[in-house]
Design a protein around this motif. Structure first.
Motif, PDB file in Angstrom:
ATOM      1  N   THR A   1       0.827  -1.211   0.000  1.00 60.27           N
ATOM      2  CA  THR A   1       0.000   0.000   0.000  1.00 60.27           C
ATOM      3  C   THR A   1       0.863   1.263   0.000  1.00 60.27           C
ATOM      4  O   THR A   1       0.461   2.279  -0.551  1.00 60.27           O
ATOM      5  CB  THR A   1      -0.935   0.058   1.225  1.00 60.27           C
ATOM      6  N   HIS A   2       2.039   1.196   0.667  1.00 57.17           N
ATOM      7  CA  HIS A   2       2.941   2.353   0.680  1.00 57.17           C
ATOM      8  C   HIS A   2       4.333   1.920   1.106  1.00 57.17           C
ATOM      9  O   HIS A   2       4.538   0.779   1.487  1.00 57.17           O
ATOM     10  CB  HIS A   2       2.387   3.486   1.547  1.00 57.17           C
ATOM     11  N   HIS A   3       5.271   2.854   1.059  1.00 58.73           N
ATOM     12  CA  HIS A   3       6.684   2.472   1.135  1.00 58.73           C
ATOM     13  C   HIS A   3       7.239   2.304   2.546  1.00 58.73           C
ATOM     14  O   HIS A   3       8.395   1.913   2.702  1.00 58.73           O
ATOM     15  CB  HIS A   3       7.531   3.501   0.367  1.00 58.73           C
ATOM     16  N   HIS A   4       6.482   2.589   3.588  1.00 58.77           N
ATOM     17  CA  HIS A   4       7.053   2.487   4.940  1.00 58.77           C
ATOM     18  C   HIS A   4       7.527   1.065   5.241  1.00 58.77           C
ATOM     19  O   HIS A   4       6.896   0.088   4.846  1.00 58.77           O
ATOM     20  CB  HIS A   4       6.036   2.943   5.996  1.00 58.77           C
ATOM     21  N   ASN A   5       8.617   1.022   6.010  1.00 57.71           N
ATOM     22  CA  ASN A   5       9.274  -0.257   6.242  1.00 57.71           C
ATOM     23  C   ASN A   5       8.369  -1.293   6.910  1.00 57.71           C
ATOM     24  O   ASN A   5       8.491  -2.492   6.646  1.00 57.71           O
ATOM     25  CB  ASN A   5      10.539  -0.035   7.083  1.00 57.71           C
ATOM     26  N   ASP A   6       7.453  -0.829   7.762  1.00 63.74           N
ATOM     27  CA  ASP A   6       6.576  -1.798   8.428  1.00 63.74           C
ATOM     28  C   ASP A   6       5.513  -2.356   7.469  1.00 63.74           C
ATOM     29  O   ASP A   6       4.656  -3.144   7.882  1.00 63.74           O
ATOM     30  CB  ASP A   6       5.929  -1.198   9.692  1.00 63.74           C
ATOM     31  N   HIS A   7       5.585  -1.987   6.201  1.00 62.67           N
ATOM     32  CA  HIS A   7       4.656  -2.528   5.197  1.00 62.67           C
ATOM     33  C   HIS A   7       5.370  -3.239   4.049  1.00 62.67           C
ATOM     34  O   HIS A   7       4.742  -3.974   3.291  1.00 62.67           O
ATOM     35  CB  HIS A   7       3.748  -1.409   4.643  1.00 62.67           C
ATOM     36  N   VAL A   8       6.667  -2.989   3.940  1.00 63.55           N
ATOM     37  CA  VAL A   8       7.433  -3.594   2.830  1.00 63.55           C
ATOM     38  C   VAL A   8       8.628  -4.407   3.334  1.00 63.55           C
ATOM     39  O   VAL A   8       9.378  -4.963   2.521  1.00 63.55           O
ATOM     40  CB  VAL A   8       7.963  -2.509   1.846  1.00 63.55           C
TER      41      VAL A   8
ATOM     42  N   GLY B   1      -1.752  11.190   1.527  1.00 62.16           N
ATOM     43  CA  GLY B   1      -1.937  11.850   2.827  1.00 62.16           C
ATOM     44  C   GLY B   1      -0.890  11.332   3.800  1.00 62.16           C
ATOM     45  O   GLY B   1       0.037  12.036   4.192  1.00 62.16           O
ATOM     46  N   HIS B   2      -0.997  10.063   4.151  1.00 61.33           N
ATOM     47  CA  HIS B   2      -0.002   9.420   5.022  1.00 61.33           C
ATOM     48  C   HIS B   2       1.350   9.412   4.299  1.00 61.33           C
ATOM     49  O   HIS B   2       2.358   9.876   4.821  1.00 61.33           O
ATOM     50  CB  HIS B   2      -0.486   8.012   5.354  1.00 61.33           C
ATOM     51  N   THR B   3       1.355   8.887   3.072  1.00 63.80           N
ATOM     52  CA  THR B   3       2.465   9.138   2.149  1.00 63.80           C
ATOM     53  C   THR B   3       1.845   9.688   0.865  1.00 63.80           C
ATOM     54  O   THR B   3       0.637   9.543   0.646  1.00 63.80           O
ATOM     55  CB  THR B   3       3.281   7.860   1.804  1.00 63.80           C
TER      56      THR B   3
ATOM     57  N   GLY C   1      -4.214  -0.022   4.179  1.00 60.13           N
ATOM     58  CA  GLY C   1      -2.891   0.346   4.686  1.00 60.13           C
ATOM     59  C   GLY C   1      -2.995   1.288   5.865  1.00 60.13           C
ATOM     60  O   GLY C   1      -3.714   1.019   6.835  1.00 60.13           O
ATOM     61  N   ASP C   2      -2.296   2.417   5.795  1.00 60.02           N
ATOM     62  CA  ASP C   2      -2.306   3.395   6.889  1.00 60.02           C
ATOM     63  C   ASP C   2      -3.129   4.634   6.518  1.00 60.02           C
ATOM     64  O   ASP C   2      -2.820   5.745   6.944  1.00 60.02           O
ATOM     65  CB  ASP C   2      -0.875   3.816   7.251  1.00 60.02           C
ATOM     66  N   THR C   3      -4.168   4.448   5.710  1.00 62.28           N
ATOM     67  CA  THR C   3      -5.041   5.583   5.370  1.00 62.28           C
ATOM     68  C   THR C   3      -6.246   5.590   6.292  1.00 62.28           C
ATOM     69  O   THR C   3      -6.353   6.462   7.157  1.00 62.28           O
ATOM     70  CB  THR C   3      -5.466   5.518   3.896  1.00 62.28           C
TER      71      THR C   3
HETATM   72 ZN    ZN Z   1       2.880   3.851   7.267  1.00 57.36          ZN
END
Ligand code: ZN
Ligand code: FE
Length: 254
Positions: free
Chosen positions: A54-61, A112-114, A131-133
């Protein structure tokens, strides 16, 4: 149509292992951690065709590279931040489709978040991975985008069919609920939901997924035009967006 297994990762992340029943194609949404995800795959499908981010943050990839190495999976990610996604293969922009076998997903750009954050929505399966939206009883912190962007992103999700099941990136529901009730104390639906969440947490069960119709009744970030909430904030004459901005700022300090 679609099997979904919830995998707890790190301290409060969720990764979602998904399987298209017709074709047995397997995907993982936001693999936070290689080991936890691999443990589940080893026990079950023993293969992984796609990784969806969903986005590039490390806790997601965080699990991307090792999973890709082990299972030769293809990484589906946002075209708006592909350069930040480890192992990114297939770029998707707003409105484009991704088919996991017979289950099609529409990519929705929700910045928004990223700035490049995307959500995966399947109308057929009646699910969205946010994701984190959008969180259960909350919304993501605004890191890269603007308040306007996050507000508009939540509006897009709000307009999906009411029975859509929401799968989000973190187990934040209990704390989010405490914030919501501090603003919207007399909301009976919210009071009831907080009790349900409490029971689930005591049994160490995930509080997800949650139905969009329930979120619309209880998540204050989706209810910025509610008169009671506006009154409680002493913002009766403010716009929906101004209320949202106020709530997001208050939540950052909560
Ligand atoms: Zn995030
Ligand atoms: Fe996250």
């Amino acid at each position: 149509m679609l099997d979904i297994t919830i995998i707890s990762c790190l301290s409060d992340n969720y990764s979602y292992l998904i399987r298209d029943k017709k074709t047995n194609l397997i995907g993982i949404v936001d693999p936070s951690d290689f080991q936890e995800v691999d443990k589940e795959i080893s026990k079950t499908y023993k293969k992984l065709d796609f990784i969806l981010n969903t986005h590039h943050h490390n806790d997601h990839v965080g699990g991307n590279i090792n999973l890709k190495k082990k299972y030769n999976s293809k990484v589906i990610c946002s075209s708006y931040e592909v350069e930040k996604i480890p192992g990114g293969d297939i770029k998707k922009s707003d409105g484009e489709q991704f088919n996991l076998g017979k289950t099609d997903f529409k990519v929705i750009h929700v910045p928004g978040h990223t700035l490049g954050h995307i959500a995966f929505y399947s109308e057929k399966a009646g699910v969205i991975f946010t994701g984190d939206t959008l969180f259960s009883l909350g919304c993501g912190r605004i890191f890269e985008g603007t308040f306007e962007q996050m507000f508009m992103s939540l509006e897009k999700i709000k307009n999906l069919p009411k029975n859509t099941m929401i799968y989000c990136g973190h187990e934040y529901t209990k704390n989010n609920g405490s914030f919501c009730i501090s603003i919207d104390k007399d909301n009976k639906n919210l009071q009831d939901r907080i009790q349900v969440v409490k029971n689930k947490m005591e049994k160490k069960l995930p509080t997800l997924p949650v139905k969009l119709s329930d979120e619309l009744e209880t998540n204050i970030f989706l209810r910025c035009d509610d008169e009671r909430i506006k009154n409680n904030l002493k913002m009766s004459n403010s716009s929906k967006f101004e209320v949202f901005k106020k709530l997001r700022n208050l939540k950052d300090k909560f």
